[in-house]
Design a protein around this motif. Structure first.
Motif, PDB file in Angstrom:
ATOM      1  N   ALA A  46     -20.329  46.924 -10.279  1.00 58.72           N
ATOM      2  CA  ALA A  46     -20.180  47.326  -8.877  1.00 58.72           C
ATOM      3  C   ALA A  46     -18.730  47.745  -8.639  1.00 58.72           C
ATOM      4  N   HIS A  47     -18.547  48.774  -7.841  1.00 55.28           N
ATOM      5  CA  HIS A  47     -17.204  49.286  -7.572  1.00 55.28           C
ATOM      6  C   HIS A  47     -16.468  48.406  -6.564  1.00 55.28           C
ATOM      7  N   HIS A  48     -15.304  47.927  -6.976  1.00 58.45           N
ATOM      8  CA  HIS A  48     -14.336  47.253  -6.105  1.00 58.45           C
ATOM      9  C   HIS A  48     -12.979  47.787  -6.535  1.00 58.45           C
ATOM     10  N   THR A  49     -12.113  48.084  -5.599  1.00 58.76           N
ATOM     11  CA  THR A  49     -10.859  48.755  -5.896  1.00 58.76           C
ATOM     12  C   THR A  49      -9.937  47.941  -6.797  1.00 58.76           C
ATOM     13  N   ASP A  50      -9.751  46.665  -6.499  1.00 61.34           N
ATOM     14  CA  ASP A  50      -8.845  45.838  -7.291  1.00 61.34           C
ATOM     15  C   ASP A  50      -9.310  44.392  -7.259  1.00 61.34           C
ATOM     16  N   VAL A  51      -8.605  43.537  -7.987  1.00 61.40           N
ATOM     17  CA  VAL A  51      -9.052  42.153  -8.136  1.00 61.40           C
ATOM     18  C   VAL A  51      -9.032  41.400  -6.803  1.00 61.40           C
ATOM     19  N   ALA A  52      -8.082  41.708  -5.936  1.00 60.29           N
ATOM     20  CA  ALA A  52      -8.028  41.040  -4.633  1.00 60.29           C
ATOM     21  C   ALA A  52      -9.223  41.452  -3.774  1.00 60.29           C
ATOM     22  N   ALA A  53      -9.553  42.734  -3.791  1.00 56.75           N
ATOM     23  CA  ALA A  53     -10.710  43.213  -3.027  1.00 56.75           C
ATOM     24  C   ALA A  53     -11.995  42.594  -3.565  1.00 56.75           C
ATOM     25  N   LEU A  54     -12.113  42.486  -4.880  1.00 56.18           N
ATOM     26  CA  LEU A  54     -13.292  41.867  -5.479  1.00 56.18           C
ATOM     27  C   LEU A  54     -13.399  40.406  -5.071  1.00 56.18           C
ATOM     28  N   ALA A  55     -12.316  39.671  -5.182  1.00 58.20           N
ATOM     29  CA  ALA A  55     -12.338  38.242  -4.843  1.00 58.20           C
ATOM     30  C   ALA A  55     -12.715  38.021  -3.380  1.00 58.20           C
ATOM     31  N   VAL A  85      -5.230  38.106 -20.308  1.00 58.99           N
ATOM     32  CA  VAL A  85      -6.102  38.862 -19.408  1.00 58.99           C
ATOM     33  C   VAL A  85      -5.191  39.343 -18.289  1.00 58.99           C
ATOM     34  N   ILE A  86      -5.097  40.656 -18.147  1.00 62.29           N
ATOM     35  CA  ILE A  86      -4.155  41.257 -17.194  1.00 62.29           C
ATOM     36  C   ILE A  86      -4.935  42.088 -16.182  1.00 62.29           C
ATOM     37  N   PHE A  87      -4.663  41.844 -14.897  1.00 61.11           N
ATOM     38  CA  PHE A  87      -5.217  42.668 -13.822  1.00 61.11           C
ATOM     39  C   PHE A  87      -4.042  43.356 -13.127  1.00 61.11           C
ATOM     40  N   ASN A  88      -3.904  44.650 -13.306  1.00 58.50           N
ATOM     41  CA  ASN A  88      -2.897  45.414 -12.579  1.00 58.50           C
ATOM     42  C   ASN A  88      -3.485  45.753 -11.212  1.00 58.50           C
ATOM     43  N   THR A  89      -2.682  45.573 -10.163  1.00 59.14           N
ATOM     44  CA  THR A  89      -3.181  45.794  -8.811  1.00 59.14           C
ATOM     45  C   THR A  89      -2.253  46.729  -8.056  1.00 59.14           C
ATOM     46  N   GLY A  90      -2.788  47.862  -7.654  1.00 63.05           N
ATOM     47  CA  GLY A  90      -2.029  48.828  -6.868  1.00 63.05           C
ATOM     48  C   GLY A  90      -1.095  49.675  -7.717  1.00 63.05           C
ATOM     49  N   ARG A  91      -0.619  50.729  -7.112  1.00 59.80           N
ATOM     50  CA  ARG A  91       0.245  51.690  -7.801  1.00 59.80           C
ATOM     51  C   ARG A  91       1.499  51.036  -8.351  1.00 59.80           C
ATOM     52  N   PHE A  92       2.158  50.188  -7.551  1.00 63.30           N
ATOM     53  CA  PHE A  92       3.377  49.536  -8.019  1.00 63.30           C
ATOM     54  C   PHE A  92       3.079  48.473  -9.070  1.00 63.30           C
ATOM     55  N   GLY A  93       1.843  47.996  -9.134  1.00 63.17           N
ATOM     56  CA  GLY A  93       1.450  47.030 -10.149  1.00 63.17           C
ATOM     57  C   GLY A  93       0.991  47.683 -11.442  1.00 63.17           C
ATOM     58  N   GLY A  94       1.010  49.005 -11.495  1.00 65.08           N
ATOM     59  CA  GLY A  94       0.641  49.720 -12.702  1.00 65.08           C
ATOM     60  C   GLY A  94      -0.821  50.092 -12.804  1.00 65.08           C
ATOM     61  N   GLU A  96      -3.917  52.284 -12.733  1.00 64.11           N
ATOM     62  CA  GLU A  96      -4.134  53.722 -12.844  1.00 64.11           C
ATOM     63  C   GLU A  96      -5.546  54.132 -12.454  1.00 64.11           C
ATOM     64  N   VAL A  97      -6.519  53.278 -12.731  1.00 67.76           N
ATOM     65  CA  VAL A  97      -7.903  53.534 -12.324  1.00 67.76           C
ATOM     66  C   VAL A  97      -8.230  52.516 -11.239  1.00 67.76           C
ATOM     67  N   PHE A  98      -8.611  52.993 -10.071  1.00 66.16           N
ATOM     68  CA  PHE A  98      -8.792  52.109  -8.925  1.00 66.16           C
ATOM     69  C   PHE A  98     -10.235  51.599  -8.823  1.00 66.16           C
ATOM     70  N   HIS A  99     -10.652  50.967  -9.918  1.00 65.99           N
ATOM     71  CA  HIS A  99     -11.889  50.184 -10.052  1.00 65.99           C
ATOM     72  C   HIS A  99     -11.400  48.954 -10.802  1.00 65.99           C
ATOM     73  N   VAL A 100     -11.539  47.785 -10.203  1.00 66.03           N
ATOM     74  CA  VAL A 100     -10.968  46.577 -10.799  1.00 66.03           C
ATOM     75  C   VAL A 100     -11.343  46.462 -12.274  1.00 66.03           C
ATOM     76  N   HIS A 101     -10.355  46.117 -13.084  1.00 66.43           N
ATOM     77  CA  HIS A 101     -10.587  45.927 -14.517  1.00 66.43           C
ATOM     78  C   HIS A 101      -9.558  44.964 -15.084  1.00 66.43           C
ATOM     79  N   GLY A 102     -10.055  44.083 -15.934  1.00 64.40           N
ATOM     80  CA  GLY A 102      -9.176  43.176 -16.655  1.00 64.40           C
ATOM     81  C   GLY A 102      -8.944  43.726 -18.045  1.00 64.40           C
ATOM     82  N   HIS A 103      -7.695  43.665 -18.479  1.00 67.73           N
ATOM     83  CA  HIS A 103      -7.340  44.046 -19.843  1.00 67.73           C
ATOM     84  C   HIS A 103      -7.343  42.768 -20.667  1.00 67.73           C
ATOM     85  N   VAL A 104      -8.192  42.661 -21.668  1.00 68.95           N
ATOM     86  CA  VAL A 104      -8.158  41.547 -22.612  1.00 68.95           C
ATOM     87  C   VAL A 104      -7.400  42.073 -23.825  1.00 68.95           C
ATOM     88  N   VAL A 105      -6.196  41.507 -24.054  1.00 69.05           N
ATOM     89  CA  VAL A 105      -5.338  41.999 -25.130  1.00 69.05           C
ATOM     90  C   VAL A 105      -4.912  40.856 -26.037  1.00 69.05           C
TER      91      VAL A 105
END
Length: 116
Positions: A46-55, A85-94, A96-105
Motif C-alpha cells: 500500500a502506498h504511504h509517503t514515508d515511515v511517519a505517515a505509515l505509522a 534498517v534505514i528509513f530515509n524521510t523527506g528530501r533533507f533526509g535523503g 528519493e522515492v516517496f513511497h516508504v521503504h526500509g533499506h536492509v543493508v
C-alpha cells in the motif's frame, strides 16, 4: 497505488525487480545501486509517503513492514554479524522515492554512517 510512483509500479508488476521476500502486505527486492553486499528495499504494498505517515495511518502495517525487514535480514544471513534498517524521510533526509521503504543493508562493516 499511485500511477507515478516507481514502487507502486513494481508492486503492480509493471516494472521488474529482483524480489527476495513477499507477504500479502509487503514486498522486498534488491536495490539496483547497492551500497553494501546486501542491500534490499522493503516496502508495504500500500502506498504511504514515508515511515511517519505509515505509522500514523496504519500502525499494524508499520509493524508488518518491520517484521519483513527482520525476515529479510535472517534470510540474507545478516543476523549473526549485524545489519542496519534505514528509513530515509523527506528530501533533507535523503528520501528519493516517496513511497516508504526500509533499506536492509549489511554483509560488511558499515562504519558509523552509511550514505544511502
Amino acid at each position: 497505488m499511485t500511477d507515478d510512483c516507481l514502487f507502486c509500479r513494481i508492486v503492480a508488476g509493471e516494472i521488474p525487480a529482483t524480489v527476495v521476500h513477499e507477504t500479502d502486505d509487503t514486498l522486498a527486492f534488491r536495490d539496483i545501486g547497492p551500497k553494501a553486499p546486501v542491500h534490499v528495499l522493503v516496502i508495504p504494498k500500500a502506498h504511504h509517503t514515508d515511515v511517519a505517515a505509515l505509522a500514523a495511518a496504519d500502525p499494524a502495517l508499520a509493524g508488518k513492514l518491520l517484521a519483513a525487514c527482520g525476515a529479510v535480514a535472517g534470510q540474507e544471513g545478516l543476523t549473526g554479524d549485524g545489519y542496519r534498517v534505514i528509513f530515509n524521510t523527506g528530501r533533507f533526509g535523503g528520501q528519493e522515492v516517496f513511497h516508504v521503504h526500509g533499506h536492509v543493508v549489511g554483509g560488511r562493516p558499515l562504519g558509523p554512517m552509511l550514505s544511502i
